[in-house]
Design an enzyme around this catalytic site. Sequence first.
Site, short mmCIF file in Angstrom:
data_model
loop_
_atom_site.label_atom_id
_atom_site.label_comp_id
_atom_site.label_asym_id
_atom_site.label_seq_id
_atom_site.Cartn_x
_atom_site.Cartn_y
_atom_site.Cartn_z
CD GLU A 1 -31.75 21.14 -11.33
OE1 GLU A 1 -30.83 21.60 -11.61
OE2 GLU A 1 -32.01 20.91 -9.91
CG ASN B 1 -31.70 21.21 -5.93
OD1 ASN B 1 -32.12 20.64 -6.73
ND2 ASN B 1 -30.68 21.99 -5.53
CD GLU B 2 -27.92 20.72 -8.23
OE1 GLU B 2 -27.03 21.72 -7.90
OE2 GLU B 2 -28.02 20.35 -9.41
O1 AHR Z 1 -31.84 24.86 -12.59
C1 AHR Z 1 -30.73 25.59 -12.03
C2 AHR Z 1 -29.94 25.26 -11.16
O2 AHR Z 1 -29.22 24.32 -11.33
C3 AHR Z 1 -30.70 24.79 -9.85
O3 AHR Z 1 -31.25 25.72 -9.08
C4 AHR Z 1 -29.72 23.64 -9.37
O4 AHR Z 1 -30.41 22.63 -8.60
C5 AHR Z 1 -28.79 23.36 -10.42
O5 AHR Z 1 -27.58 23.48 -9.91
#
Ligand code: AHR
Length: 503
Positions: free
Chosen positions: A293, A173-174
């Site tokens: 997201e 993730n990210e």
């Molecule tokens: O959705 C909240 C956060 O936003 C998540 O954990 C992250 O991936 C993003 O920065």
Amino acid sequence: MAQKTKMIVDKDFKIAEVDKRIYGSFIEHLGRAIYTGIYQPGHPQADEDGFRKDVIELVKELDVPVIRYPGGNFVSNFFWEDSVGPKEQRKKRLDLAWRTLETNEVGLGEFAKWCEKVNSQVMMAVNLGTRGTADALNLLEYCNLDTDSYYADLRRKHGRKKPYDIKLWCMGNEMDGPWQAGHKTATEYGRLAAETAKCMKTMDDSLEFVVCGSSNVDMPTFPQWEASTLEEAYDYVDYISLHQYYGNQEDDTADFLAKTQDLERFLHSVIATCDFMKAKKRSKKNINLSFDEWNVWYHTHAEDDEHMLRSPWQKAPHLLEDIYNFEDAVLNGLILITFLKHADRVKIACLAQLVNVIAPIMTEENGPAWRQTIFYPFLHASKYGRGYALQPVISTGCHDTSCHENVSDIEAVAVFNEEKEEVTVFAVNRNTEEDISFEADIRGFEGYQVKEYLVLESDDRKAVNSAVSEKIKPSQKTAYTMQDGIFETVMKKCSWNVIRFGK
Ligand code: AHR
């Protein structure tokens, strides 16, 4: 007086079939998403497994085909083994992402079971922050394999005979974000994602993989990050992720509603980068987009930072509990229209998140579950936006806002559901000053009449819902005409409109 908007809807103007996974969502071990959100043993609504039935009903109403899990930033230091097996032996852990205490009372098996209850598939993220390929492989064996081997045996020992058969996997993730545990450079990450996906495919060839794109369009490494990671991972992955949250910090509604112009540019840039890499690699395969997201997120930033700083390491604190207003719902409608307009490349999208944390569904610990304003555009799109997305041929007026030029007054798209013989127009009047006359020419759909015209309208853009009052909810609009295949109405300024035609 703003210019009249005219839209032609024809079944030959197909963009692509809508992948139902664009109505996905996201549950992270964060705040009260899990504990007192989906899971609360002892609550009057708890079922035999401790899951809240009122929440299950609302999630089923939204009809969410995939749910990304367990993070988010949480996944980047997640040890999945802690979350399986006998509950009383599970370790309590510190979650570095949100500085909270994770008790692991709900883990992989419980979440998979909950997904079955809400008719969703798990979209599983692996920890490529502080862990790597070997752990991802162990997790995959635990989840999907029916072999006579250690982790598959362990799953059986934990009471689950049948594999979970999870098909969609996020490679971390990210990973471009300096805040991420185990943050990497694009090349480091691209290599790791490629090798992990390659090995996982050896175990199960039917899997699909999402490689991390940028955390948002303003990251200094965007879009080189996408190019560099795909340089390494192109052959092994199927989708690249996009994340974006919007806010109206300036309290400028007109400009806030213009922000899907930025979203359009973001989509075009990522598609161009994927296609550049396709050409460079002489590949026949497209990399499609997983917008895993998206939402409005800004109402609680300051208090969340304060909370994490002052009172860390609590179980399920109130974090990211944004209360959404009417204009937030209108922006979410615009985002959904934008995804539908790009149905040829956006194949997965996850409203972030689903329960309590920047969510359409909220729960009271000692009370009911309730619908936020943003529940409704998502509900309408998920219910009526399945079929073929049709190219919107629209002539509409434009206006300028403080930071955007030539902003279309009305944004719209149509979806044709051949099987149900239904066509639905989704439209937003994002002009905040004027109501606008709207005409839809659906003569290509012979014999179709209006089945229903739903709107979200309010004179108060800051109106919110709560456990005790639902100020913002859809209503049926009857002020329209339909003659010889021409539909006409006046769309109220700043409104969400869903016009359903059927035979
Ligand atoms: O959705 C909240 C956060 O936003 C998540 O954990 C992250 O991936 C993003 O920065």
